[in-house]
Design an enzyme around this catalytic site. Structure first.
Site, PDB file in Angstrom:
ATOM      1  CG  HIS A   1     -66.669 -92.564  27.202  1.00 47.44           C
ATOM      2  ND1 HIS A   1     -67.200 -92.656  28.466  1.00 47.44           N
ATOM      3  CD2 HIS A   1     -67.711 -92.671  26.353  1.00 47.44           C
ATOM      4  CE1 HIS A   1     -68.508 -92.814  28.384  1.00 47.44           C
ATOM      5  NE2 HIS A   1     -68.839 -92.828  27.109  1.00 47.44           N
TER       6      HIS A   1
ATOM      7  CG  ASP B   1     -70.141 -90.454  34.245  1.00 51.69           C
ATOM      8  OD1 ASP B   1     -69.487 -89.453  34.577  1.00 51.69           O
ATOM      9  OD2 ASP B   1     -71.183 -90.807  34.827  1.00 51.69           O
TER      10      ASP B   1
END
Lengths: 459, 275
Positions: free
Chosen positions: A429, A433
């Site tokens: 992350h 995204d």
């Protein structure tokens, strides 16, 4: 002939002086084995027999449930150590059984060596044997069942006493032989092959190369109840410890989707005859790998690497797709190089080569390095969901569940049987995204659900 | 519940609506007043682990510690929990050799059970915090006590039952839960705390099958080891095999009859004791 000799005067656990007149590769000698209640631990000396799962005449396999016992407040399931036929039960439900007493008799195919009295029937137990007692003559064996967490190390090879006898007589060290049996067990055939009495499987098998991937011992260890055994963490396991510790520092986020495989199934069956000609078994994986590679071309960030200090992100040109392969020495993740340049047949061939090498634990270091993206086919073992863990320095990973037939609605609201495979993605992350993973997954879904579309996008 | 290879243990904390839970090898009719249970919306379950019978409702905290078989150690777990509560609440709980947790005056606040299979194990226990002890006593008082002959495991009832709110006024299950979770967390290098709000097939594959099995009559009742009631009625696999009593029909599923005379006499005795 041999059976007759043994059957007559057989005192259990007596050493028989056999002379092998010839090498047969078939099973021989049925033997009654008395199955002992092994130490359950916790200082328990006695348990109550609560329930039998078998009765005389039943066929049992290793790891099948034999009975339930209760000690104080613990309900304990005892599983079988042997394959065989149940002969007689020594205790009724409700009676007290002392640890070390014989629970039942099983007629097996394996020959027991002398004083091999204590056997553990708590399969999968991870109790460990003390280093010192390893050298003792008394043979106490426990079998670990494959739970995906095999440990490698300097340990006893997994083999029946009969196989052990053959290897001893031929002065062969069992731990040097790769077992081809269940759980990496060394079979009679493996020993015979090793000493050259029967033809090799393939010529490259004889001497193992000195590459690091070979340093993992071929056979899983034996653990005896009540004894600790120190096993150095080596080979694949060591690598896994290190990489997993690194992996968990990455903030993972997951994304799951289901893909309809019906069209792909039709496509695959229409290609079966070509596969036969080329001697390549076309599973779904080559399709999935190629489709993944194509999707990676559109979303190259998923095929990138980050360095530790996060100074740079390297967008890799080659799609070296890693696959999780279960080997006798543990989980190995080799990769297929340059999938973006290969045809589906090329990928299938590479896959076959890696799987065969994996079985013999001969995956080369170059196969293990340079991976850029990982697909874990956990569905081959079972299960429909997985939470895959990213292999640094990669930034994403996908886990593929097994094919399931499930009811779905078509566009006219009719229920039809669909073949569904669930894909679980995880991504780093810090650099990926949600939208990117979602779009990538959608594209892959499109390719696999509509192979015609995939074909039009091929370069 | 599967233990991920990376994690060494999984601990569960839960709290549920009123239920009586018997051990794997027990006889429900001997352990509890099944009719009372059914008439009052109390659930009845048989668990996979051994041990005795418990009643627990919203005033109770269930703790489950799942580990490998090697790491399974009930005394250690109980000493740790008792020690923790003593330290933080200023009470004096004792973990006994029988794996109970009691106050010094023998009031029992926790019972334990365990299951060991295939190299894995779990230890679970109840912890009475703020429960209705009258209902507990009523539920666990079977009209068939002393009338059933069986090899089933029989509970050893505590002489006295107690709970933490007797010592610490106003303490809640949540407070105790937080206390335990915080302390557990500190034991591990890495610890994930997850709130499970729903148990769905999507998250726990095969849970529906397990739930169905646990809810079935076969598991809950038929699994009862064979027994003889009043030296007359023989029940095997939940079905009446021998009976000279017309209230208990041959071939039918055994269930306590409410106008059973002996039953009624027992009931009268009990109500007298409780008033």
């Amino acid at each position: 002939m041999l059976r007759h000799f043994v059957g007559k005067n057989c005192k259990l656990f007596k050493r028989h002086d056999f002379i092998f007149r010839g090498i047969h590769t078939t099973n021989y000698l049925a033997k009654i084995v008395q199955f002992k209640l092994a130490d359950i631990g916790e200082g328990i000396a006695e348990v109550e027999m609560k329930e039998w799962y078998v009765k005389p005449g039943d066929k049992v396999n290793q790891f099948d449930n034999i009975c339930e016992v209760q000690s104080d407040k613990a309900a304990v399931t005892i599983t079988s150590r042997y394959d065989g036929v149940v002969k007689n039960l020594h205790y009724q439900t409700g009676s007290l059984v002392k640890v070390g007493a014989f629970l039942l008799d099983i007629e097996t195919d394996a020959v027991e060596e002398e004083s091999s009295s204590e056997v553990s029937n708590v399969a999968d137990s991870v109790e460990e044997a003390k280093e010192a007692r390893k050298n003792q003559q008394k043979e106490e064996e426990t079998v670990i069942s494959k739970d995906g967490s095999n440990e490698s190390g300097h340990a006893r090879a997994l083999a029946t006493p009969a196989v052990r006898r053959i290897s001893m007589e031929n002065k062969v060290d069992l731990s040097k032989i790769s077992g081809t049996g269940k759980d990496g067990r060394v079979l009679k055939e493996d020993v015979l092959r090793f000493i050259g009495k029967i033809p090799q499987l393939d010529s490259s098998k004889t001497s193992s190369s000195s590459s690091p991937s070979q340093s993992a011992a071929a056979s899983p260890i034996h653990i005896t109840p009540g004894k600790d055994q120190t096993v150095p963490v080596r080979g694949y396991t060591r690598a896994m410890v290190k990489s997993m510790s690194e992996a968990l520092k990455i903030p993972h986020f997951g994304y799951d989707d289901e893909i309809h495989f019906d069209n792909l199934m039709k496509l695959r069956s229409s290609l079966k005859h070509i596969g036969k000609e080329r001697d390549i078994k076309l599973s779904y994986m080559p399709f999935i790998i190629k489709a993944t590679s194509m999707a990676l071309s559109k979303y190259p960030i998923l095929n990138s690497s980050v360095d530790e200090k996060f100074e740079n992100m390297i967008y890799k040109a080659s799609h070296n797709i890693c696959l999780a392969i279960d080997t006798p020495g543990g989980l190995v993740v080799p990769n297929i190089k340059n999938c973006e340049q290969k045809t589906i047949w090329d990928i299938a061939e590479d896959l076959k080569r890696l799987q065969e090498a994996g079985k013999k634990q001969q995956i080369r270091p170059e196969d293990l390095s340079g991976g850029t993206f990982t697909l874990s086919n956990i569905g081959a073992i079972g299960g429909t969901y997985a939470i895959p863990i990213i292999f640094p320095p990669q930034v994403a990973i996908g886990a593929i569940g097994k094919v399931q037939k499930l009811p779905r609605f078509d566009k006219d609201d009719n229920v039809y049987p669909a073949h569904i495979v669930k894909f679980s993605w995880a991504a780093d992350h810090r650099v990926i995204d949600g939208a990117t993973i979602a779009r990538f997954s959608n594209l892959l879904k499109e390719y696999l659900e509509n192979p015609a579309f995939m074909m039009t996008e091929l370069r | 519940m599967k233990i991920n290879e990376i994690f060494s243990a999984v601990y569960l904390f839960k709290n549920n609506s009123p239920a009586v839970v018997i051990g794997r090898h027990q006889n429900p009719f001997l352990e509890a007043d099944i009719q009372y249970v059914d008439e009052n919306g109390i659930d009845f379950a048989r668990r996979h682990s051994g041990g005795g019978t418990v009643y627990h409702g919203y005033g109770n905290l269930n703790v489950s510690l799942l580990t490998t078989q090697t790491n399974h150690c009930r005394p250690r777990n109980l000493q740790w929990i008792a020690g923790l509560l003593n330290e933080n609440l200023g009470i004096n709980l004792i973990a006994t050799k029988r794996d109970d947790i009691i106050f010094a005056d023998e009031r029992k606040v926790s019972g334990t059970a365990a299951r060991i299979a295939r190299g894995r194990a779990y230890h679970h226990l109840t912890l009475l915090i703020d429960e209705d002890l009258d209902i507990l006593r009523r539920t666990l008082n079977s009209p068939f006590k002393n009338r059933i002959k069986t090899n089933a495991t029989q509970s050893i009832p505590a002489k006295h039952v107690g709970q933490i709110s007797q010592e610490i006024q106003g303490i809640t299950v949540n407070e105790v839960k937080e206390l335990l979770i915080n302390s557990f967390q500190k034991q591990f290098e890495r610890c994930n705390i997850i709130n499970v709000n729903s148990i769905s097939e999507a998250v726990f594959p095969d849970i529906n099958k397990t739930q169905k099995e646990l809810q079935s009559w076969e598991w809950r009742f038929a699994k009862t080891p064979q027994f003889i009631l009043d030296d007359d009625i023989q029940v095997e696999n939940g079905i009446i095999k021998v009976s000279s009593n017309p209230e208990y029909q041959l071939g039918s599923q055994f269930y306590p009859i409410s106008n059973d005379i002996l039953n009624q006499q027992q009931m009268n005795k009990t109500e007298h004791l409780l008033s």
